[in-house]
Design a protein around this motif. Structure first.
Motif, PDB file in Angstrom:
ATOM      1  N   VAL A  20      36.383  17.847  -3.207  1.00 34.23           N
ATOM      2  CA  VAL A  20      36.003  19.157  -2.654  1.00 34.23           C
ATOM      3  C   VAL A  20      36.596  19.333  -1.257  1.00 34.23           C
ATOM      4  CG1 VAL A  20      34.036  20.543  -1.874  1.00 34.23           C
ATOM      5  CG2 VAL A  20      33.936  19.359  -4.074  1.00 34.23           C
ATOM      6  N   VAL A  21      36.530  18.291  -0.445  1.00 37.07           N
ATOM      7  CA  VAL A  21      37.130  18.358   0.892  1.00 37.07           C
ATOM      8  C   VAL A  21      38.637  18.570   0.782  1.00 37.07           C
ATOM      9  CG1 VAL A  21      37.589  17.023   2.991  1.00 37.07           C
ATOM     10  CG2 VAL A  21      35.299  17.047   2.005  1.00 37.07           C
ATOM     11  N   ALA A  22      39.280  17.909  -0.187  1.00 35.57           N
ATOM     12  CA  ALA A  22      40.720  18.094  -0.392  1.00 35.57           C
ATOM     13  C   ALA A  22      41.032  19.542  -0.765  1.00 35.57           C
ATOM     14  CB  ALA A  22      41.226  17.148  -1.467  1.00 35.57           C
ATOM     15  N   ALA A  23      40.183  20.147  -1.590  1.00 31.04           N
ATOM     16  CA  ALA A  23      40.399  21.546  -1.960  1.00 31.04           C
ATOM     17  C   ALA A  23      40.261  22.461  -0.750  1.00 31.04           C
ATOM     18  CB  ALA A  23      39.408  21.959  -3.055  1.00 31.04           C
ATOM     19  N   VAL A  24      39.275  22.212   0.071  1.00 31.89           N
ATOM     20  CA  VAL A  24      39.074  23.030   1.273  1.00 31.89           C
ATOM     21  C   VAL A  24      40.256  22.866   2.229  1.00 31.89           C
ATOM     22  CG1 VAL A  24      37.625  23.307   3.332  1.00 31.89           C
ATOM     23  CG2 VAL A  24      36.570  23.047   1.081  1.00 31.89           C
ATOM     24  N   ILE A  25      40.716  21.630   2.416  1.00 32.51           N
ATOM     25  CA  ILE A  25      41.857  21.388   3.295  1.00 32.51           C
ATOM     26  C   ILE A  25      43.112  22.052   2.732  1.00 32.51           C
ATOM     27  CG2 ILE A  25      43.432  19.599   4.152  1.00 32.51           C
ATOM     28  CD1 ILE A  25      40.981  17.792   4.472  1.00 32.51           C
ATOM     29  N   GLY A  26      43.322  21.921   1.432  1.00 34.79           N
ATOM     30  CA  GLY A  26      44.503  22.522   0.811  1.00 34.79           C
ATOM     31  C   GLY A  26      44.530  24.034   0.956  1.00 34.79           C
ATOM     32  N   ILE A  27      43.393  24.666   0.753  1.00 32.85           N
ATOM     33  CA  ILE A  27      43.325  26.125   0.882  1.00 32.85           C
ATOM     34  C   ILE A  27      43.511  26.534   2.347  1.00 32.85           C
ATOM     35  CG2 ILE A  27      41.770  28.109   0.688  1.00 32.85           C
ATOM     36  CD1 ILE A  27      40.682  26.770  -1.872  1.00 32.85           C
ATOM     37  N   ALA A  28      42.891  25.788   3.272  1.00 33.38           N
ATOM     38  CA  ALA A  28      43.039  26.108   4.692  1.00 33.38           C
ATOM     39  C   ALA A  28      44.488  25.954   5.144  1.00 33.38           C
ATOM     40  CB  ALA A  28      42.120  25.214   5.528  1.00 33.38           C
ATOM     41  N   VAL A  29      45.147  24.896   4.704  1.00 32.23           N
ATOM     42  CA  VAL A  29      46.556  24.702   5.070  1.00 32.23           C
ATOM     43  C   VAL A  29      47.409  25.804   4.460  1.00 32.23           C
ATOM     44  CG1 VAL A  29      48.550  23.198   4.691  1.00 32.23           C
ATOM     45  CG2 VAL A  29      46.409  22.227   5.481  1.00 32.23           C
ATOM     46  N   GLY A  30      47.134  26.165   3.229  1.00 34.39           N
ATOM     47  CA  GLY A  30      47.911  27.219   2.585  1.00 34.39           C
ATOM     48  C   GLY A  30      47.761  28.569   3.259  1.00 34.39           C
ATOM     49  N   LEU A  31      46.580  28.824   3.789  1.00 33.91           N
ATOM     50  CA  LEU A  31      46.339  30.116   4.423  1.00 33.91           C
ATOM     51  C   LEU A  31      46.815  30.175   5.869  1.00 33.91           C
ATOM     52  CD1 LEU A  31      42.758  30.962   3.101  1.00 33.91           C
ATOM     53  CD2 LEU A  31      44.937  31.939   2.363  1.00 33.91           C
ATOM     54  N   PHE A  32      46.665  29.080   6.610  1.00 36.44           N
ATOM     55  CA  PHE A  32      46.911  29.126   8.044  1.00 36.44           C
ATOM     56  C   PHE A  32      48.235  28.528   8.485  1.00 36.44           C
ATOM     57  CE2 PHE A  32      42.160  29.071   7.830  1.00 36.44           C
ATOM     58  CZ  PHE A  32      42.003  30.395   8.181  1.00 36.44           C
ATOM     59  N   GLY A  87      50.212  26.316  -6.473  1.00 36.51           N
ATOM     60  CA  GLY A  87      49.819  27.719  -6.479  1.00 36.51           C
ATOM     61  C   GLY A  87      50.382  28.497  -5.320  1.00 36.51           C
ATOM     62  N   PHE A  88      50.320  27.942  -4.122  1.00 39.48           N
ATOM     63  CA  PHE A  88      50.892  28.630  -2.967  1.00 39.48           C
ATOM     64  C   PHE A  88      52.417  28.699  -3.059  1.00 39.48           C
ATOM     65  CE2 PHE A  88      46.795  27.790  -0.803  1.00 39.48           C
ATOM     66  CZ  PHE A  88      46.549  29.085  -0.379  1.00 39.48           C
ATOM     67  N   GLY A  89      53.047  27.667  -3.615  1.00 40.74           N
ATOM     68  CA  GLY A  89      54.496  27.703  -3.800  1.00 40.74           C
ATOM     69  C   GLY A  89      54.938  28.773  -4.778  1.00 40.74           C
ATOM     70  N   LEU A  90      54.212  28.885  -5.883  1.00 43.34           N
ATOM     71  CA  LEU A  90      54.527  29.927  -6.861  1.00 43.34           C
ATOM     72  C   LEU A  90      54.241  31.310  -6.297  1.00 43.34           C
ATOM     73  CD1 LEU A  90      53.218  28.317 -10.177  1.00 43.34           C
ATOM     74  CD2 LEU A  90      55.591  28.626  -9.443  1.00 43.34           C
ATOM     75  N   ALA A  91      53.207  31.427  -5.487  1.00 43.43           N
ATOM     76  CA  ALA A  91      52.909  32.718  -4.876  1.00 43.43           C
ATOM     77  C   ALA A  91      53.988  33.123  -3.888  1.00 43.43           C
ATOM     78  CB  ALA A  91      51.555  32.661  -4.171  1.00 43.43           C
TER      79      ALA A  91
END
Length: 96
Positions: A20-32, A87-91
């Protein structure tokens, strides 16, 4: 002689917590993070997840299966962050 545990603690919660922490970090890195720095920050985040996996499993106080639990935590964090990164790469490729 080893004494068996009468009521062993559940170990899956610590593993899933790292995921779960990895998912939060991944989303935060992808957004910021910018596109050119995203891979570097994901590597830093994965390193943090590895340290967190060690800390969580040491805190649980069970020596049986320690290596397997840390490996499951780290491998799961790698897969979670990889899927989010994909997902962020494909986006970034899709025009829009």
């Amino acid at each position: 002689m080893a004494v068996p545990e009468l009521a062993p603690r559940r170990t899956m919660g610590g593993i899933v917590a790292v995921w779960v922490v990895a998912a939060v970090i991944g989303i935060a890195v992808g957004l910021f993070a910018g596109d050119e720095w995203r891979a570097q920050w994901l590597a830093v985040g994965l390193g943090g997840c590895l340290v967190l996996a060690f800390a969580v499993q040491l805190w649980s106080g069970r020596s049986q299966g320690f290596t397997e639990r840390v490996a499951a935590s780290a491998l799961g964090a790698l897969v979670v962050m990889g899927v989010i990164s994909l997902g962020f790469g494909l986006a970034a490729i899709v025009p829009g």
